[in-house]
Design a protein around this motif. Structure first.
Motif, PDB file in Angstrom:
ATOM      1  N   ARG A 127       1.362  12.466  -0.718  1.00  0.00           N
ATOM      2  CA  ARG A 127       2.567  11.461  -0.609  1.00  0.00           C
ATOM      3  C   ARG A 127       1.902  10.161   0.026  1.00  0.00           C
ATOM      4  N   ALA A 128       1.050  10.103   0.702  1.00  0.00           N
ATOM      5  CA  ALA A 128       0.340   8.848   1.285  1.00  0.00           C
ATOM      6  C   ALA A 128      -0.395   8.176   0.218  1.00  0.00           C
ATOM      7  N   ARG A 129      -1.129   8.931  -0.563  1.00  0.00           N
ATOM      8  CA  ARG A 129      -1.928   8.138  -1.644  1.00  0.00           C
ATOM      9  C   ARG A 129      -0.829   7.719  -2.753  1.00  0.00           C
ATOM     10  N   ARG A 130       0.179   8.496  -3.042  1.00  0.00           N
ATOM     11  CA  ARG A 130       1.229   7.730  -4.067  1.00  0.00           C
ATOM     12  C   ARG A 130       1.632   6.536  -3.422  1.00  0.00           C
ATOM     13  N   GLU A 131       1.973   6.449  -2.212  1.00  0.00           N
ATOM     14  CA  GLU A 131       2.653   5.203  -1.530  1.00  0.00           C
ATOM     15  C   GLU A 131       1.615   3.957  -1.792  1.00  0.00           C
ATOM     16  N   ALA A 132       0.345   4.427  -1.508  1.00  0.00           N
ATOM     17  CA  ALA A 132      -0.704   3.323  -1.341  1.00  0.00           C
ATOM     18  C   ALA A 132      -0.833   2.866  -2.746  1.00  0.00           C
ATOM     19  N   ASP A 133      -0.795   3.836  -3.756  1.00  0.00           N
ATOM     20  CA  ASP A 133      -0.998   3.528  -5.198  1.00  0.00           C
ATOM     21  C   ASP A 133      -0.108   2.572  -5.717  1.00  0.00           C
ATOM     22  N   GLU A 134       1.392   2.963  -5.346  1.00  0.00           N
ATOM     23  CA  GLU A 134       2.552   1.963  -5.747  1.00  0.00           C
ATOM     24  C   GLU A 134       2.339   0.811  -5.181  1.00  0.00           C
ATOM     25  N   ALA A 135       1.821   0.728  -4.009  1.00  0.00           N
ATOM     26  CA  ALA A 135       1.775  -0.615  -3.362  1.00  0.00           C
ATOM     27  C   ALA A 135       0.804  -1.551  -4.284  1.00  0.00           C
ATOM     28  N   GLN A 138       2.004  -2.580  -7.513  1.00  0.00           N
ATOM     29  CA  GLN A 138       3.152  -3.775  -7.334  1.00  0.00           C
ATOM     30  C   GLN A 138       2.238  -4.818  -7.145  1.00  0.00           C
ATOM     31  N   ARG A 189       0.171   4.432 -11.204  1.00  0.00           N
ATOM     32  CA  ARG A 189       1.457   5.179 -10.995  1.00  0.00           C
ATOM     33  C   ARG A 189       1.582   6.683 -11.615  1.00  0.00           C
TER      34      ARG A 189
END
Length: 268
Positions: A127-135, A138, A189
């Motif tokens: 979950r933390a990695r998905r959030e970092a990759d999404e940031a 963007q 993503r």
């Protein structure tokens, strides 16, 4: 070449036993060209992966899922009339190579994973990695590829490349700048470490010979490789002195020789 509805850029060189080459994030088939002279005994197959280089960059990030990309590799071998190939993957390409071996084990003769991993083990890590990759995705879309490459090249992961000749660093930078913001963002993503399956608990299923290569100065991925080595039933582990994350860039001759000896003799 069209693979499962997506146009891929694929290059082939030489004759002999097939060697499928999978580049890392921000790379392309060009990544491997300096190593071609060392691998003349092989039939080299190199593709620009989804969202990279001259391969199509689908708008739907779900098309980049690593399982679907692995199915594309199976379709590629079918079109080329290759039943079984040796596979070399670097970083993101290594995660794809491992996924391909997991989902299509009968298509892989030998597997080389350079500075790679089987994914993340816990839901919290993913979950933390998905959030970092999404940031980061963007940021790429908002600021553009050049600004992203400036940021990417300053990461500690690539610090050891600062000692490379200016011509080598310039070639790597040109390769990175050829990509599109949409392709790189959707690659993060769809094929990022946070969204791929974790293969840690299934490593024991792989019965083909596996070579794990890391650079001595890339401590994180050396630790990962050592843990993988403990779980894989038929693996060899090489830590290259003085090298960082991209061994094939920093020490191409050394890396090519390690791979060649593993492919031809099963030794390193």
């Amino acid at each position: 070449m069209e693979l499962n509805g997506v146009r891929y850029h694929v290059e082939q060189y030489g004759e002999g036993e097939p060697l499928l080459l999978l580049h890392g994030f921000t790379g392309s088939a060009d990544t491997w060209r300096p190593l071609h002279p060392f691998w003349r005994r092989f039939r080299l197959i190199a593709a620009d992966l989804l969202g990279h280089g001259r391969t199509e960059a689908p708008k739907d990030a779900r098309r980049y899922r690593i399982e679907r990309a692995a199915d594309d590799l199976a379709a590629l071998l079918d079109k080329l009339g290759v039943e079984k190939a040796n596979v070399v993957g670097y970083s993101m390409g290594g995660r794809l190579a491992l996924t391909f071996a997991m989902l299509h084990p009968h298509r892989v003769r030998r597997l080389v994973l350079e500075s790679s991993s089987p994914g993340l083990q816990t839901d919290a890590e993913r979950r933390a990695r998905r959030e970092a990759d999404e940031a980061l995705a963007q940021r790429i879309e908002q600021e553009g590829v050049r600004a992203f490459v400036d940021h990417w090249e300053r990461l500690p992961l690539f610090f050891t490349q600062q000692a490379l000749p200016a011509s080598v660093r310039a070639a790597v930078r040109r390769e990175r700048l050829r990509h599109t913001a949409e392709g790189l963002a959707n690659s993060l993503r769809g094929m990022g470490t946070g969204v791929q399956p974790s293969w840690w608990e299934r490593l024991r299923e792989l019965d083909m010979p596996v070579l794990l290569v890391c650079g001595e100065r890339d401590e994180k991925f050396c630790r990962i490789a050592a843990r993988m080595h403990e779980r894989l039933p038929d693996s060899r582990f090489v830590c290259v002195p003085g090298a960082g994350h991209a061994i094939h860039v920093e020490q191409p001759g050394v890396f090519a020789t390690i791979v060649s000896e593993f492919m031809t003799k099963g030794e390193v």
